[in-house]
Design an enzyme around this catalytic site. Sequence first.
Site, mmCIF file in Angstrom:
data_model
loop_
_atom_site.group_PDB
_atom_site.id
_atom_site.type_symbol
_atom_site.label_atom_id
_atom_site.label_comp_id
_atom_site.label_asym_id
_atom_site.label_seq_id
_atom_site.Cartn_x
_atom_site.Cartn_y
_atom_site.Cartn_z
ATOM 1 N N HIS A 17 0.834 -1.204 0.000
ATOM 2 C CA HIS A 17 0.000 0.000 0.000
ATOM 3 C C HIS A 17 0.872 1.259 0.000
ATOM 4 O O HIS A 17 0.581 2.231 -0.711
ATOM 5 C CB HIS A 17 -0.878 0.045 1.259
ATOM 6 C CG HIS A 17 -1.928 -1.014 1.353
ATOM 7 N ND1 HIS A 17 -2.048 -1.852 2.440
ATOM 8 C CD2 HIS A 17 -2.918 -1.389 0.502
ATOM 9 C CE1 HIS A 17 -3.073 -2.673 2.270
ATOM 10 N NE2 HIS A 17 -3.612 -2.428 1.091
ATOM 11 N N LYS A 41 -15.472 -8.373 4.352
ATOM 12 C CA LYS A 41 -14.363 -8.642 5.272
ATOM 13 C C LYS A 41 -14.730 -8.322 6.722
ATOM 14 O O LYS A 41 -15.490 -7.394 6.978
ATOM 15 C CB LYS A 41 -13.141 -7.797 4.877
ATOM 16 C CG LYS A 41 -12.567 -8.185 3.518
ATOM 17 C CD LYS A 41 -11.368 -7.322 3.170
ATOM 18 C CE LYS A 41 -10.758 -7.748 1.825
ATOM 19 N NZ LYS A 41 -9.675 -6.841 1.399
ATOM 20 N N SER A 128 -2.794 -7.915 3.066
ATOM 21 C CA SER A 128 -2.991 -7.718 4.504
ATOM 22 C C SER A 128 -3.304 -9.040 5.186
ATOM 23 O O SER A 128 -2.855 -9.290 6.319
ATOM 24 C CB SER A 128 -4.125 -6.721 4.745
ATOM 25 O OG SER A 128 -3.825 -5.486 4.154
HETATM 26 N N1 COA Z 1 0.370 -4.122 -2.605
HETATM 27 C C1 COA Z 1 0.124 -5.138 -1.776
HETATM 28 N N2 COA Z 1 -1.088 -5.515 -1.403
HETATM 29 C C2 COA Z 1 -2.128 -4.843 -1.893
HETATM 30 C C3 COA Z 1 -1.944 -3.781 -2.749
HETATM 31 C C4 COA Z 1 -0.633 -3.427 -3.107
HETATM 32 N N3 COA Z 1 -0.391 -2.426 -3.929
HETATM 33 N N4 COA Z 1 -3.137 -3.302 -3.080
HETATM 34 C C5 COA Z 1 -4.031 -4.069 -2.442
HETATM 35 N N5 COA Z 1 -3.414 -4.980 -1.732
HETATM 36 C C6 COA Z 1 -4.052 -6.036 -0.951
HETATM 37 C C7 COA Z 1 -4.541 -5.595 0.371
HETATM 38 O O1 COA Z 1 -3.588 -5.823 1.380
HETATM 39 C C8 COA Z 1 -5.798 -6.399 0.541
HETATM 40 O O2 COA Z 1 -5.485 -7.672 1.054
HETATM 41 P P1 COA Z 1 -6.594 -8.561 1.825
HETATM 42 O O3 COA Z 1 -7.628 -8.927 0.827
HETATM 43 O O4 COA Z 1 -5.800 -9.698 2.303
HETATM 44 O O5 COA Z 1 -7.143 -7.699 2.920
HETATM 45 C C9 COA Z 1 -6.325 -6.547 -0.871
HETATM 46 O O6 COA Z 1 -5.185 -6.428 -1.691
HETATM 47 C C10 COA Z 1 -7.268 -5.455 -1.283
HETATM 48 O O7 COA Z 1 -7.514 -4.622 -0.219
HETATM 49 P P2 COA Z 1 -7.575 -3.065 -0.180
HETATM 50 O O8 COA Z 1 -6.891 -2.430 -1.325
HETATM 51 O O9 COA Z 1 -7.158 -2.640 1.168
HETATM 52 O O10 COA Z 1 -9.051 -2.811 -0.388
HETATM 53 P P3 COA Z 1 -10.348 -3.668 -0.409
HETATM 54 O O11 COA Z 1 -10.445 -4.374 -1.712
HETATM 55 O O12 COA Z 1 -10.547 -4.449 0.811
HETATM 56 O O13 COA Z 1 -11.288 -2.428 -0.320
HETATM 57 C C11 COA Z 1 -13.012 -0.897 -0.813
HETATM 58 C C12 COA Z 1 -12.307 -2.188 -1.169
HETATM 59 C C13 COA Z 1 -13.015 -0.624 0.685
HETATM 60 C C14 COA Z 1 -12.346 0.252 -1.534
HETATM 61 C C15 COA Z 1 -14.440 -1.134 -1.316
HETATM 62 O O14 COA Z 1 -14.990 -2.257 -0.667
HETATM 63 C C16 COA Z 1 -15.314 0.065 -1.122
HETATM 64 O O15 COA Z 1 -15.298 0.985 -1.911
HETATM 65 N N6 COA Z 1 -16.139 0.057 -0.045
HETATM 66 C C17 COA Z 1 -17.062 1.126 0.250
HETATM 67 C C18 COA Z 1 -18.489 0.700 -0.125
HETATM 68 C C19 COA Z 1 -18.682 0.758 -1.615
HETATM 69 O O16 COA Z 1 -18.663 1.796 -2.233
HETATM 70 N N7 COA Z 1 -18.955 -0.426 -2.188
HETATM 71 C C20 COA Z 1 -19.218 -0.578 -3.596
HETATM 72 C C21 COA Z 1 -17.968 -0.756 -4.380
HETATM 73 S S1 COA Z 1 -18.415 -0.994 -6.097
#
Ligand code: COA
Length: 165
Positions: A17, A41, A128
Amino acid sequence: MARAIYPGSFDPVTYGHIDIIKRAADIFDELTVSVLSNSAKSPLFSVDERVNMLKEVCSDLKNVRITSYMGLLAEYAQDEGFDVIIRGLRAITDFEYELQMAQTNHKISESVDTVFLTTSLEYAYLSSSIVREVARYGGDIHNFVPDLVAEQVYAKAGIDRNGKQ
Ligand code: COA
């Protein structure tokens, strides 16, 4: 002036990140890193804990601020006037989910576009949940997260600093 938002769960923030944050902060005038909720999650850390860890690891990045939001990303981005949403792509397996999310967000708010940054090769394997899993068994996570984050992950997992329960 281009303003970007980098949303995520950040449970916890990893070097993967941080790599995306630094590169996005170089490209855009202002970057907001925001803790949002992924309903699929069950987070280990509270929103406040995740925000505080992000604040500490980003404290030297002058054009970066940290927020949280408990609603739809597209609405938040539109209401706050962000120009783009930043997401990191690690591998082709991320693509389908990210494309669907980007297209849905654009449908909800046509003023908001998503920009993808490819994750640096050295962090392509990292997530993560991998960090949480390694820590749970007392493994060394210092190559994956900054020291202050590692301490908090070990504390949550009930592991002492020497990696023993
Ligand atoms: N390097 C290493 N790891 C990375 C990374 C990078 N550059 N980018 C992402 N990751 C990993 C993260 O560690 C995470 O791992 P995990 O699945 O083991 O937790 C995973 O990839 C993705 O997580 P992250 O980027 O933190 O986001 P997410 O996919 O959990 O979050 C939201 C998504 C919160 C942005 C999305 O659910 C959201 O917008 N929520 C709000 C409600 C909404 O609008 N929903 C409709 C969406 S269409």
